[in-house]
Design a protein around this motif. Structure first.
Motif, PDB file in Angstrom:
ATOM      1  N   GLU B  53      70.753  -2.286  34.537  1.00  0.00           N
ATOM      2  CA  GLU B  53      70.354  -3.503  35.607  1.00  0.00           C
ATOM      3  C   GLU B  53      70.233  -4.727  34.768  1.00  0.00           C
ATOM      4  O   GLU B  53      70.509  -5.732  35.280  1.00  0.00           O
ATOM      5  CB  GLU B  53      69.036  -3.132  36.355  1.00  0.00           C
ATOM      6  N   ASN B 140      69.665  -0.595  41.515  1.00  0.00           N
ATOM      7  CA  ASN B 140      70.042  -1.491  42.389  1.00  0.00           C
ATOM      8  C   ASN B 140      71.232  -2.555  41.713  1.00  0.00           C
ATOM      9  O   ASN B 140      70.751  -3.228  40.995  1.00  0.00           O
ATOM     10  CB  ASN B 140      68.865  -2.307  42.947  1.00  0.00           C
ATOM     11  N   ARG B 166      64.914  -3.101  47.791  1.00  0.00           N
ATOM     12  CA  ARG B 166      65.487  -2.746  48.942  1.00  0.00           C
ATOM     13  C   ARG B 166      64.323  -2.882  50.037  1.00  0.00           C
ATOM     14  O   ARG B 166      62.899  -2.275  50.109  1.00  0.00           O
ATOM     15  CB  ARG B 166      65.945  -1.335  49.149  1.00  0.00           C
ATOM     16  N   GLY B 171      65.769   3.473  51.506  1.00  0.00           N
ATOM     17  CA  GLY B 171      66.387   2.762  50.695  1.00  0.00           C
ATOM     18  C   GLY B 171      68.009   2.929  50.899  1.00  0.00           C
ATOM     19  O   GLY B 171      68.733   2.720  50.046  1.00  0.00           O
ATOM     20  N   THR B 176      67.849  -6.872  51.480  1.00  0.00           N
ATOM     21  CA  THR B 176      67.038  -6.784  50.038  1.00  0.00           C
ATOM     22  C   THR B 176      66.285  -8.336  50.072  1.00  0.00           C
ATOM     23  O   THR B 176      66.482  -9.133  50.784  1.00  0.00           O
ATOM     24  CB  THR B 176      68.321  -7.039  49.170  1.00  0.00           C
TER      25      THR B 176
END
Lengths: 142, 196
Positions: B53, B140, B166, B171, B176
């Motif tokens: 991420e 994510n 989320r 989820g 978002t």
């Protein structure tokens, strides 16, 4: 504009967070400037950075006009939304021409930053950028 | 979206092309292909979900810092944003449509903390075709969009941390919330400016 001020050399600098990213000296062809004067010009520009930093959050203007005045030399400044500083040391060019110069340089600067090879805080080494900036200088400042 | 569309002459130097002319739209398919390659590259290079991420976030920051400046010039703005609300509004009503062709759904101020703000988007554009396999847990891919937001705000002088969450239970949906947490010095400066 007196004949003397229109002959004085100009010094333009783009300053990032910690160091200058680009410098250009404009001199009238046929004249030379002594190394001492050049050093003094650089010193004047750097000393005006404090004044610019003070204005960064107290005004929302981009064009900061004259930030420092020493004898007949004037430092004008422009602050981009990314907090890059444009500084111009000159001998009394009109506000209008300096502002127009800064606006055009800003657009050129943003286009340069769009290149993936140009970092936001890295020195600008592109000859294409240098050529075009000098052309802007000749167009607006001579 | 960003940069050149089709049909433009490639013979002129990039520095000579006008910045303020609205570019043509970029096909979503082309962008999504590029984005999927970016995601796969970082998936291979990263050894953990946070690292994955963070890599996407860094990529987004590069986009955000440039998007701020390009859209500032395209809008013909003459003033810089010096307040938190100002820069957030510029982000959600000018930069967001410039990148994703729609305004952000809403902008909220956090109730519990002075430094928290939230940007809502029902279906962020870059990740519209992303489906995260269960093996990647809570990863994510909207970390890329968080990066864009962070890039815009940091470059404008508003240091912060941005995370994507989320909004739907379970989820599985695409709604978002981007949580923006401004650093203490930014909040202090903003309060000081409010007092003037």
């Amino acid at each position: 504009m007196s004949a003397l001020s229109s002959q004085s050399p100009l010094l333009f600098m783009i300053v990032g967070m910690t160091e200058p990213l680009y410098t250009a000296e404009f001199q009238r062809p046929g004249t030379t400037t002594s190394p001492t004067t050049l050093q003094y010009n650089h010193f004047l520009l750097h000393s005006s950075l404090d004044s610019v930093a003070a204005l960064a959050w107290s005004t929302s203007a981009a064009y900061l006009r004259t930030v420092e005045k020493v004898n007949d030399r004037v430092v004008s400044a422009y602050l981009t939304p990314s907090h890059h500083k444009f500084l111009l040391l000159h001998g009394g060019r009109s506000e209008e021409s300096v502002k127009s110069f800064f606006l055009e340089v800003h657009e050129l600067f943003v286009k340069q930053l769009c290149s993936p090879f140009q970092g936001m805080e890295s020195p600008i080494e592109s000859k294409a950028f240098d050529d075009r900036l000098r052309a802007l200088g000749r167009r607006y400042l001579s | 979206m960003l940069q050149a569309g089709t049909g433009r002459s490639t013979s002129s130097h990039p520095l000579d092309r006008p910045l303020s002319r609205r570019p043509g739209e970029v096909s979503l398919a082309a962008f999504t292909l590029l984005f999927s390659e970016l995601v796969q590259l970082h998936q291979v290079r990263s050894s953990s979900v946070p690292e994955f991420e963070a890599a996407l976030c860094d990529a987004g920051r590069q986009v955000g810092s440039r998007a701020l400046q390009v859209h500032w010039i395209r809008e013909g703005k003459k003033t810089r944003e010096t307040r938190i609300l100002g820069i957030l509004q510029f982000l959600s009503s000018t930069i967001w449509p410039g990148l994703f062709n729609k305004k952000a759904d809403s902008l909220e101020r956090g109730v519990s903390s002075k430094s928290e703000y939230m940007i809502h988007d029902a279906n962020p554009l870059p990740t519209v075709f992303c489906e995260v396999p269960r093996s990647l847990g809570g990863m994510n891919p909207n970390a890329f969009v968080s990066g864009i937001i962070q890039g815009v705000l940091e470059t404008a002088g508003f240091g912060c941390d941005v995370t994507a969450h989320r909004a739907d239970e379970g989820g599985s949906g695409t709604r978002t919330v981007f949580l923006v947490n401004f650093h203490d010095d930014v909040v202090e400066r903003d309060e000081m400016l409010e007092g003037r």
